[in-house]
Design a protein around this motif. Structure first.
Motif, PDB file in Angstrom:
ATOM      1  N   HIS A 149      76.892  49.503 -18.126  1.00  0.00           N
ATOM      2  CA  HIS A 149      77.189  50.854 -18.621  1.00  0.00           C
ATOM      3  C   HIS A 149      78.650  51.134 -18.306  1.00  0.00           C
ATOM      4  O   HIS A 149      79.015  51.347 -17.154  1.00  0.00           O
ATOM      5  CB  HIS A 149      76.289  51.877 -17.926  1.00  0.00           C
ATOM      6  CG  HIS A 149      76.603  53.304 -18.274  1.00  0.00           C
ATOM      7  ND1 HIS A 149      76.372  53.830 -19.517  1.00  0.00           N
ATOM      8  CD2 HIS A 149      77.147  54.307 -17.521  1.00  0.00           C
ATOM      9  CE1 HIS A 149      76.743  55.102 -19.541  1.00  0.00           C
ATOM     10  NE2 HIS A 149      77.222  55.417 -18.344  1.00  0.00           N
ATOM     11  N   PRO A 151      81.286  53.447 -20.073  1.00  0.00           N
ATOM     12  CA  PRO A 151      81.812  54.373 -21.085  1.00  0.00           C
ATOM     13  C   PRO A 151      83.323  54.340 -21.186  1.00  0.00           C
ATOM     14  O   PRO A 151      83.883  54.639 -22.246  1.00  0.00           O
ATOM     15  CB  PRO A 151      81.305  55.744 -20.592  1.00  0.00           C
ATOM     16  CG  PRO A 151      80.965  55.555 -19.148  1.00  0.00           C
ATOM     17  CD  PRO A 151      80.529  54.138 -19.021  1.00  0.00           C
ATOM     18  N   ASP A 156      78.026  50.367 -23.816  1.00  0.00           N
ATOM     19  CA  ASP A 156      76.811  50.814 -23.142  1.00  0.00           C
ATOM     20  C   ASP A 156      75.637  49.976 -23.627  1.00  0.00           C
ATOM     21  O   ASP A 156      75.135  50.151 -24.746  1.00  0.00           O
ATOM     22  CB  ASP A 156      76.548  52.295 -23.405  1.00  0.00           C
ATOM     23  CG  ASP A 156      75.358  52.822 -22.609  1.00  0.00           C
ATOM     24  OD1 ASP A 156      74.829  52.068 -21.760  1.00  0.00           O
ATOM     25  OD2 ASP A 156      74.961  53.984 -22.838  1.00  0.00           O
ATOM     26  N   ALA A 159      72.373  51.967 -24.683  1.00  0.00           N
ATOM     27  CA  ALA A 159      72.352  52.906 -25.808  1.00  0.00           C
ATOM     28  C   ALA A 159      71.106  52.695 -26.657  1.00  0.00           C
ATOM     29  O   ALA A 159      70.808  51.578 -27.094  1.00  0.00           O
ATOM     30  CB  ALA A 159      73.613  52.728 -26.650  1.00  0.00           C
ATOM     31  N   GLY A 160      70.358  53.770 -26.852  1.00  0.00           N
ATOM     32  CA  GLY A 160      69.160  53.707 -27.678  1.00  0.00           C
ATOM     33  C   GLY A 160      67.942  53.112 -27.008  1.00  0.00           C
ATOM     34  O   GLY A 160      66.894  52.966 -27.641  1.00  0.00           O
ATOM     35  N   LYS A 283      72.956  42.833 -28.209  1.00  0.00           N
ATOM     36  CA  LYS A 283      72.398  44.171 -28.164  1.00  0.00           C
ATOM     37  C   LYS A 283      70.988  44.145 -27.577  1.00  0.00           C
ATOM     38  O   LYS A 283      70.260  43.149 -27.679  1.00  0.00           O
ATOM     39  CB  LYS A 283      72.363  44.779 -29.565  1.00  0.00           C
ATOM     40  CG  LYS A 283      73.729  44.874 -30.242  1.00  0.00           C
ATOM     41  CD  LYS A 283      74.653  45.826 -29.500  1.00  0.00           C
ATOM     42  CE  LYS A 283      75.982  45.980 -30.223  1.00  0.00           C
ATOM     43  NZ  LYS A 283      76.914  46.888 -29.511  1.00  0.00           N
TER      44      LYS A 283
END
Length: 550
Positions: A149, A151, A156, A159-160, A283
């Motif tokens: 993580h 930012p 990140d 995310a999701g 991802k």
């Protein structure tokens, strides 16, 4: 076990050596400096020290030796109650392998029971100080790329994803698109656990990329099943751990990783290929399996000292400010498994880090022999670095000098003087006003300053200076560079000697080059101590903003 060179002959020679007396200190490392360094390494890396694991008699012998050397050099003790030692209270834990479990349940209810040590290594994460503790986490699994993580870098991996109450699966390290030091920071396992706890995860399974497997084969991961983990105990009596809500983690053998991806949107082979690719950052997605992790430990409370001496500064207005030189005195102790097999199981740690301590002591000799610097310089031999930078971490939390007066840290760890080095790497120096001082010191010594050649190893977060960084102190970590055969020597040492019994004094250590390394560190320390302005982080530096910002 191999017979070491005659320690008493060397010590006698060193004791009879004439101390350097150069008033300026510019050439104070001279005479029998190589013999002194050799004598220090010979004592610290002798089989009698039993690998100097924190909390052992062998480590205590080494600590007393360093304290005696500091006294002979003319330093002033600055440990607890005016003594040489700052005692660090530690919880020492040994895993109960009979209790280790990693069970994967597929969508159809079938189970795969993995085998401890053959397939995985378990790591309980508890703040308990009870004699025994067991931790278990069970839940749905989620794949989260690198588990990073960040930012600040628009990255990140979560995310999701919903990881609340779940087991998070991720690759070790961080994307290679990150710069060297931030990559090391975000790849740190403790930093990952802290964020996982914040977002509700209860356990973790760490996957290994191909370069990680190449650097450290599975046999090395399980080489010493009886190894101890440690953490320091705070004044409130609790153990200091990162992200205790993530109660248990496991490192999974690469060839067994596919079991977690049964029925998933992508196979393990696919995400591994993405992670292995240059700039790759796979991802995350929900996995179709549930995972149960369990680990248990037996705990023991011990003490192990840092050793602290100081050279008082000469400037009335600056002498309260302190430059801290650090080196870890501990190593990883003995491998009982090897001893039971009739092999040499004593990890003497000659390079890692008896030589770092010896060169720090030689720098102290030179600085005391020359003109006193404006600021004070502390020499700190820390314990339990091999257990997670614990001695340094305890010191920065409970310093024996005023924390606000600590202006910089210079760390000495594993100077690999097995070849005639022509360059050095100063991890972190370019992030603060330390860089021009380091560059000037290297130039004076006729040495090139090179960038980090191995950012994937995350060295910036793996030695004691990083604990000072986390308290906002400009810090650097100096090692010999990769030029003139250094890369080959580094690779050979990591493969054949790092954290093994063969890291001993029989290695072809170039003590004259160790003198050169001590000289550069002396010049850096003196330059920091004499600079007009207190060291500061560069404007908009990531670590300065993160740890020292308003």
């Amino acid at each position: 076990m191999k017979v070491l060179i005659s320690f008493f002959v060397i010590v006698l020679a060193a004791a009879c050596a004439t101390a350097p007396t150069n008033d300026t200190g510019a050439a104070a490392i001279a005479g029998n400096a190589a013999d002194r360094i050799r004598a220090d390494v010979a004592y610290l890396a002798d089989d009698a020290r039993r690998g100097r694991e924190a909390g052992t008699l062998g480590y205590n012998d080494a600590a007393q030796y360093v304290a005696d050397q500091m006294a002979a050099i003319g330093l002033t003790p600055v440990g607890d109650d005016g003594g040489w030692f700052q005692q660090v209270p530690l919880r020492s834990s040994v895993r109960n392998h009979d209790e280790s479990k990693l069970i994967v349940t597929n969508a159809d209810g079938s189970e795969t029971i993995l085998v401890n040590l053959d397939d995985y290594v378990i790591f309980p994460n508890s703040a308990s100080v009870e004699p025994e503790s067991a931790m278990e986490a069970s839940g749905e699994a989620v794949f989260a790329g690198y588990g990073v993580h960040a930012p600040e870098f628009d990255h990140d991996d979560f995310a999701g994803l919903d990881v609340d109450g779940k087991i998070v699966v991720y690759f070790s390290g961080a994307p290679d698109s990150f710069h060297s030091e931030p990559r090391a920071h975000f790849g740190s396992s403790s930093n990952k656990r802290k964020h996982l706890e914040q977002i509700g995860a209860i356990g973790a399974v760490i996957l290994r990329k191909s370069d990680s497997v190449k650097r450290s084969p599975w046999e090395r991961q399980i080489a010493n099943p009886a190894s101890k983990s440690m953490t320091w105990i705070g004044p409130d009596g609790t153990a200091d751990v990162s992200g205790p809500g993530v109660s248990v983690s496991a490192v999974l053998r690469q060839k067994k990783s596919e079991v977690l991806f049964a029925g998933a949107p992508k196979s393990f082979a696919a995400v591994l290929a993405e992670a292995d690719a240059e700039g790759g950052a796979p991802k995350g997605f929900d996995l179709a399996v549930k995972v149960l992790l369990r680990g248990a430990v037996k705990n023991e409370m011990i003490d192990s000292p840092n050793v602290a001496g100081i050279l008082a500064g000469a400037d009335p207005e600056l002498k309260d400010e302190v430059v801290v030189l650090t080196g870890h005195l501990d190593h990883i102790g003995v491998n009982q498994k090897l001893i039971d097999e009739g092999k040499d199981g004593i990890n003497n740690g000659a390079m890692d880090n008896a030589l770092g301590i010896a060169t720090m002591l030689e720098a102290a000799r030179a600085l005391t022999a020359g003109e006193r610097p404006a600021r004070s310089i502390m020499f700190l031999a820390v314990t339990a670095e091999e257990k997670g930078l614990l001695g340094a971490d305890y010191f920065v939390h409970f310093p024996t000098v005023a924390r606000e007066n600590i202006v910089a840290n210079v760390n000495l760890d594993m100077p690999l003087v097995l070849y005639e080095f022509t360059d050095v790497i100063a991890f972190g120096a370019e992030r603060s006003t330390l860089e021009p001082i380091v560059r000037a010191a290297a130039a004076e010594a006729g040495i090139t300053l090179s960038p980090d050649p191995i950012p994937e190893q995350g060295l910036f977060t793996r030695s004691d200076h990083y604990r000072f960084v986390e308290k906002g102190v400009p810090s650097m970590f100096l090692v010999v560079g990769f030029a003139n055969g250094g890369e080959e020597q580094f690779g050979e040492f990591l493969k054949n000697h790092y954290h093994k019994p063969s890291d001993e004094i029989s290695l072809p250590i170039l003590y004259d080059d160790a003198v050169r390394f001590a000289d550069i560190n002396m010049r850096i320390a003196r330059g920091i101590a004499n600079t007009e302005n207190r060291p500061r982080w560069n404007e908009d530096d990531f670590f300065g903003d993160l740890f020292a910002g308003d």
